[in-house]
Design a protein around this motif. Structure first.
Motif, PDB file in Angstrom:
ATOM      1  N   PHE A 115      68.329  50.391  90.012  1.00 22.31           N
ATOM      2  CA  PHE A 115      67.143  51.246  90.088  1.00 22.31           C
ATOM      3  C   PHE A 115      66.970  52.003  88.767  1.00 22.31           C
ATOM      4  N   SER A 116      65.727  52.139  88.312  1.00 21.16           N
ATOM      5  CA  SER A 116      65.458  52.940  87.120  1.00 21.16           C
ATOM      6  C   SER A 116      64.063  53.545  87.219  1.00 21.16           C
ATOM      7  N   SER A 117      63.820  54.577  86.411  1.00 17.65           N
ATOM      8  CA  SER A 117      62.517  55.228  86.340  1.00 17.65           C
ATOM      9  C   SER A 117      61.817  54.821  85.050  1.00 17.65           C
ATOM     10  N   ILE A 118      60.498  54.752  85.106  1.00 18.67           N
ATOM     11  CA  ILE A 118      59.721  54.481  83.905  1.00 18.67           C
ATOM     12  C   ILE A 118      59.763  55.685  82.967  1.00 18.67           C
ATOM     13  N   SER A 119      59.686  56.900  83.537  1.00 16.28           N
ATOM     14  CA  SER A 119      59.704  58.136  82.746  1.00 16.28           C
ATOM     15  C   SER A 119      60.638  59.144  83.389  1.00 16.28           C
ATOM     16  N   ALA A 120      61.529  59.723  82.579  1.00 13.80           N
ATOM     17  CA  ALA A 120      62.424  60.757  83.097  1.00 13.80           C
ATOM     18  C   ALA A 120      61.660  62.013  83.495  1.00 13.80           C
ATOM     19  N   ALA A 121      60.477  62.220  82.903  1.00 11.55           N
ATOM     20  CA  ALA A 121      59.673  63.405  83.227  1.00 11.55           C
ATOM     21  C   ALA A 121      59.105  63.319  84.639  1.00 11.55           C
ATOM     22  N   THR A 122      58.829  62.115  85.103  1.00 11.82           N
ATOM     23  CA  THR A 122      58.343  61.899  86.471  1.00 11.82           C
ATOM     24  C   THR A 122      59.179  60.793  87.105  1.00 11.82           C
ATOM     25  N   PRO A 123      60.410  61.119  87.483  1.00 10.36           N
ATOM     26  CA  PRO A 123      61.329  60.076  87.964  1.00 10.36           C
ATOM     27  C   PRO A 123      60.892  59.468  89.292  1.00 10.36           C
ATOM     28  N   ALA A 124      61.280  58.231  89.470  1.00  8.35           N
ATOM     29  CA  ALA A 124      61.076  57.578  90.756  1.00  8.35           C
ATOM     30  C   ALA A 124      61.988  58.207  91.805  1.00  8.35           C
ATOM     31  N   LYS A 125      61.534  58.177  93.051  1.00  7.37           N
ATOM     32  CA  LYS A 125      62.346  58.601  94.185  1.00  7.37           C
ATOM     33  C   LYS A 125      62.272  57.481  95.220  1.00  7.37           C
ATOM     34  N   PHE A 126      63.316  56.673  95.231  1.00  7.54           N
ATOM     35  CA  PHE A 126      63.347  55.503  96.106  1.00  7.54           C
ATOM     36  C   PHE A 126      64.037  55.867  97.424  1.00  7.54           C
ATOM     37  N   TYR A 127      63.245  55.990  98.486  1.00  9.16           N
ATOM     38  CA  TYR A 127      63.813  56.214  99.820  1.00  9.16           C
ATOM     39  C   TYR A 127      64.064  54.852 100.454  1.00  9.16           C
ATOM     40  N   TYR A 128      65.238  54.672 101.071  1.00 10.24           N
ATOM     41  CA  TYR A 128      65.552  53.353 101.613  1.00 10.24           C
ATOM     42  C   TYR A 128      66.154  53.409 103.014  1.00 10.24           C
ATOM     43  N   ASN A 129      65.928  52.334 103.746  1.00 10.90           N
ATOM     44  CA  ASN A 129      66.614  52.038 104.997  1.00 10.90           C
ATOM     45  C   ASN A 129      67.225  50.647 104.866  1.00 10.90           C
ATOM     46  N   SER A 130      68.368  50.439 105.517  1.00 12.61           N
ATOM     47  CA  SER A 130      69.010  49.124 105.502  1.00 12.61           C
ATOM     48  C   SER A 130      69.512  48.809 106.899  1.00 12.61           C
ATOM     49  N   ALA A 131      69.394  47.524 107.280  1.00 15.69           N
ATOM     50  CA  ALA A 131      69.813  47.097 108.615  1.00 15.69           C
ATOM     51  C   ALA A 131      70.584  45.794 108.533  1.00 15.69           C
ATOM     52  N   PRO A 132      71.483  45.538 109.483  1.00 14.85           N
ATOM     53  CA  PRO A 132      72.153  44.241 109.525  1.00 14.85           C
ATOM     54  C   PRO A 132      71.122  43.111 109.614  1.00 14.85           C
ATOM     55  N   ALA A 133      71.417  41.997 108.944  1.00 13.17           N
ATOM     56  CA  ALA A 133      70.484  40.878 108.892  1.00 13.17           C
ATOM     57  C   ALA A 133      71.218  39.575 109.169  1.00 13.17           C
ATOM     58  N   HIS A 134      70.542  38.646 109.850  1.00 17.13           N
ATOM     59  CA  HIS A 134      71.171  37.380 110.225  1.00 17.13           C
ATOM     60  C   HIS A 134      70.778  36.227 109.316  1.00 17.13           C
TER      61      HIS A 134
END
Length: 278
Positions: A115-134
């Motif tokens: 994960f990275s941000s385009i600009s440190a002045a307006t950083p990305a905030k990546f909210y995530y969910n993860s689930a088991p997958a078949h």
């Protein structure tokens, strides 16, 4: 990694405010140049946030060991919604730019997620969910004009809102994870009222776009044994299948919902009349 155990509905009835917050509320989602991770025994969902500012961020190698596998997504799928500035997510060498209120689905088997941000002045905030997958489904970017959108509620009941469905069968195929973003119109305060439960899947609510001195009273518990949690900006609530999940704010707000369980039918729910709530 925080670990939250499953809580029986009978047990939840006995908890005081501090205990309810300890079991169901995730108070910190974002930390600069790092990630957070909470593992719930309820349907094995993982909840967290990634906030790269001056550095790139990737899930540590030891995370896989904590899940009993070689790497985090060996047997899991991942859904990410960016609520900050523009950023990129690189999946095994393939880079995807993810803008504000855009989503990325990452299928089972992805080894390296950066994960990275385009600009440190307006950083990305990546909210995530993860689930088991078949099984594996391909990485898919979902932009704002690709979501399945639905506007419901009314000004008369203070719940006029737009539901943006990102990770749902109408948009793309996942194993079990569904995610979306609900925006309350200005002057509207209630979400999901009249409320419901869905015994076939659990849900996590992540509240944001809130001022420092605003809050949401998140309603939870069995329909006849309700409790509440006071939730502030960028905090999340774990909602078991037996619990209602609704809220009213001191000002309008936005929230991301994520669901994991037996099916992906959005309207598969057991409605509760307001007159029956206790």
């Amino acid at each position: 990694m925080q670990v939250r155990q499953s809580i029986h509905s009978d047990h939840a009835r006995t908890l005081d405010t501090a205990a309810l917050r300890r079991e169901f509320l995730i108070e910190q989602i974002f930390t600069a140049d790092s990630y957070t991770m909470t593992y719930s025994h309820i349907d094995r969902i993982v909840i967290g946030g990634v906030m790269p500012v001056n550095e790139t961020v990737t899930f540590a190698a030891e995370v896989g060991k904590q899940f009993g596998v070689s790497y985090f997504l060996e047997r899991r799928e991942l859904g990410v919604i960016n609520i900050g500035g523009a950023g990129t997510i690189t999946i095994d060498g393939d880079c995807y730019e993810v803008g504000n209120k855009e989503a990325l689905y990452v299928g089972k088997g992805a080894r390296e997620v950066v994960f990275s941000s385009i600009s440190a002045a307006t950083p990305a905030k990546f909210y995530y969910n993860s689930a088991p997958a078949h099984t594996h489904y391909p990485v898919t970017l979902v932009t704002r004009d690709q979501v399945a959108q639905q506007t419901i509620g009314s000004l008369a009941t203070s719940n006029l809102r737009t539901i943006n469905k990102y990770l749902v069968p109408d948009v793309l195929t996942t194993c079990q994870l569904t995610m979306g973003l609900t925006e309350l119109a200005e002057g509207n305060l209630w979400n999901t009222m009249p409320c419901h439960t869905h015994d076939r899947r659990m849900e996590v609510y992540f509240y944001f776009n809130m001022d420092e001195e605003t809050a949401v009273f998140h309603m939870m518990g069995e329909p006849q044994e309700t409790r509440h949690l006071l939730v502030h900006n960028e905090q999340a609530v774990i909602s078991p299948s037996w619990s209602i999940h609704a809220g009213v704010g001191t000002k309008n707000y936005t929230f991301i919902w994520g669901m994991v369980g037996e099916n992906q039918v959005f309207d598969d729910m057991d409605h509760v009349k307001i007159s029956d709530i206790r």
